[in-house]
Design a protein around this motif. Sequence first.
Motif, PDB file in Angstrom:
ATOM      1  N   LEU A  89      11.643   2.400   0.741  1.00 13.18           N
ATOM      2  CA  LEU A  89      10.483   2.673  -0.105  1.00 13.18           C
ATOM      3  C   LEU A  89      10.735   3.887  -0.983  1.00 13.18           C
ATOM      4  O   LEU A  89      10.519   3.850  -2.204  1.00 13.18           O
ATOM      5  N   TYR A  90      11.217   4.970  -0.392  1.00 13.83           N
ATOM      6  CA  TYR A  90      11.404   6.198  -1.158  1.00 13.83           C
ATOM      7  C   TYR A  90      12.598   6.109  -2.102  1.00 13.83           C
ATOM      8  O   TYR A  90      12.578   6.682  -3.198  1.00 13.83           O
ATOM      9  N   ILE A 135       0.829  -1.207   0.000  1.00 13.04           N
ATOM     10  CA  ILE A 135       0.000   0.000   0.000  1.00 13.04           C
ATOM     11  C   ILE A 135       0.865   1.258   0.000  1.00 13.04           C
ATOM     12  O   ILE A 135       0.525   2.256  -0.647  1.00 13.04           O
ATOM     13  N   GLY A 136       1.995   1.216   0.703  1.00 16.18           N
ATOM     14  CA  GLY A 136       2.893   2.368   0.703  1.00 16.18           C
ATOM     15  C   GLY A 136       3.367   2.699  -0.702  1.00 16.18           C
ATOM     16  O   GLY A 136       3.349   3.862  -1.123  1.00 16.18           O
ATOM     17  N   SER A 137       3.779   1.681  -1.454  1.00 20.85           N
ATOM     18  CA  SER A 137       4.227   1.894  -2.838  1.00 20.85           C
ATOM     19  C   SER A 137       3.099   2.441  -3.701  1.00 20.85           C
ATOM     20  O   SER A 137       3.306   3.331  -4.533  1.00 20.85           O
ATOM     21  N   LEU A 138       1.906   1.916  -3.502  1.00 22.40           N
ATOM     22  CA  LEU A 138       0.752   2.368  -4.276  1.00 22.40           C
ATOM     23  C   LEU A 138       0.454   3.841  -3.999  1.00 22.40           C
ATOM     24  O   LEU A 138       0.151   4.613  -4.916  1.00 22.40           O
ATOM     25  N   ASN A 153      10.317  14.276   4.359  1.00 27.83           N
ATOM     26  CA  ASN A 153      11.052  13.898   5.563  1.00 27.83           C
ATOM     27  C   ASN A 153      10.627  12.486   5.941  1.00 27.83           C
ATOM     28  O   ASN A 153       9.505  12.270   6.398  1.00 27.83           O
ATOM     29  N   ALA A 154      11.517  11.530   5.719  1.00 25.96           N
ATOM     30  CA  ALA A 154      11.164  10.117   5.857  1.00 25.96           C
ATOM     31  C   ALA A 154      11.581   9.565   7.211  1.00 25.96           C
ATOM     32  O   ALA A 154      12.696   9.814   7.679  1.00 25.96           O
TER      33      ALA A 154
END
Length: 304
Positions: A124-125, A90-93, A116-117
């Motif tokens: 992911l980023y 879901i994060g990628s989506l 800001n991760a």
Amino acid sequence: MPDTKTEKRLKVQYIDNDELLKKSYAIREEVFIDEQRVAREEEYEFEEESHHFIALDGEEPCGVARWRATDEGVKLERFAVRKAYRGKGIGSLLVQSVLDHIQRHPGATNKKLYLNAQLNALPLYVKFGFRPAGERFMECGIEHQKMEKLLMELTFRVATENDIIEIIKMLSDDKLGSQRERFEEPLPECYTRAFEVISKDPHQELTVAEENGEIVGTFQLSFIQYLTYQGGIRAQIEAVRVKSSHRGKGYGHKIFEYAIDRAKEKGAHLVQLTTDKKRPDALEFYKALGFVASHEGMKLHLGA
């Protein structure tokens, strides 16, 4: 391992009503305030100027994100996925949906994208082309790393003979393409002969997409005159590729937007394409662009 059935139900929706916005706030409350102990006054800010998104599993809200324009560029933020839905992509989506929206938004071109991760989200980023910028820092009691990338503008032009090697390199850079193309130096003469035919045919257009002078994508348009549809013209889109190092930037959408606009300019009443059944992800991509699987395509290979 992600649940395939769950993946098929997942979608990301742009929030354009108060009901969905309230549901997105509930997820942020659950993840940031309750789980991560972020102060409420630090969580809710810049709400009206932001573009909000919500991920849904069927009708069940499961993730959120937003972006907004700042003096520094375009900031992506408030990415949150409910605990029960983590590990399902879901994060990628969400990241892809936000990037696609930014790519299409007027005024976002050539702007720096940043966020800001939290440290556990760095991989992911990075997958989407973001890179660390500066030292790590504490925000809301949680260690963060600033990440940046530049959203470049794509330019399009007719391919020249000098572009053939880059085009074939992209066409061969996947499992299916590597089985049917011959990317070697020097290239086989069959590609040069084919290019000569295409370049002389007014009903064929072989196009490359460039980012800052670098070829990062390609596609071919064929304009087919029919007697049906009262003498209508159809535009066939083929051989769409984005360079592997530049995927995840929304360039696929940009290429199709340009190709469809070009088809309209040439008077086509319909745009069509085929997609290999071994590429289910491509099928979903085309559906998201508005293409409909209205016919069953069939092919007969005639040999070399």
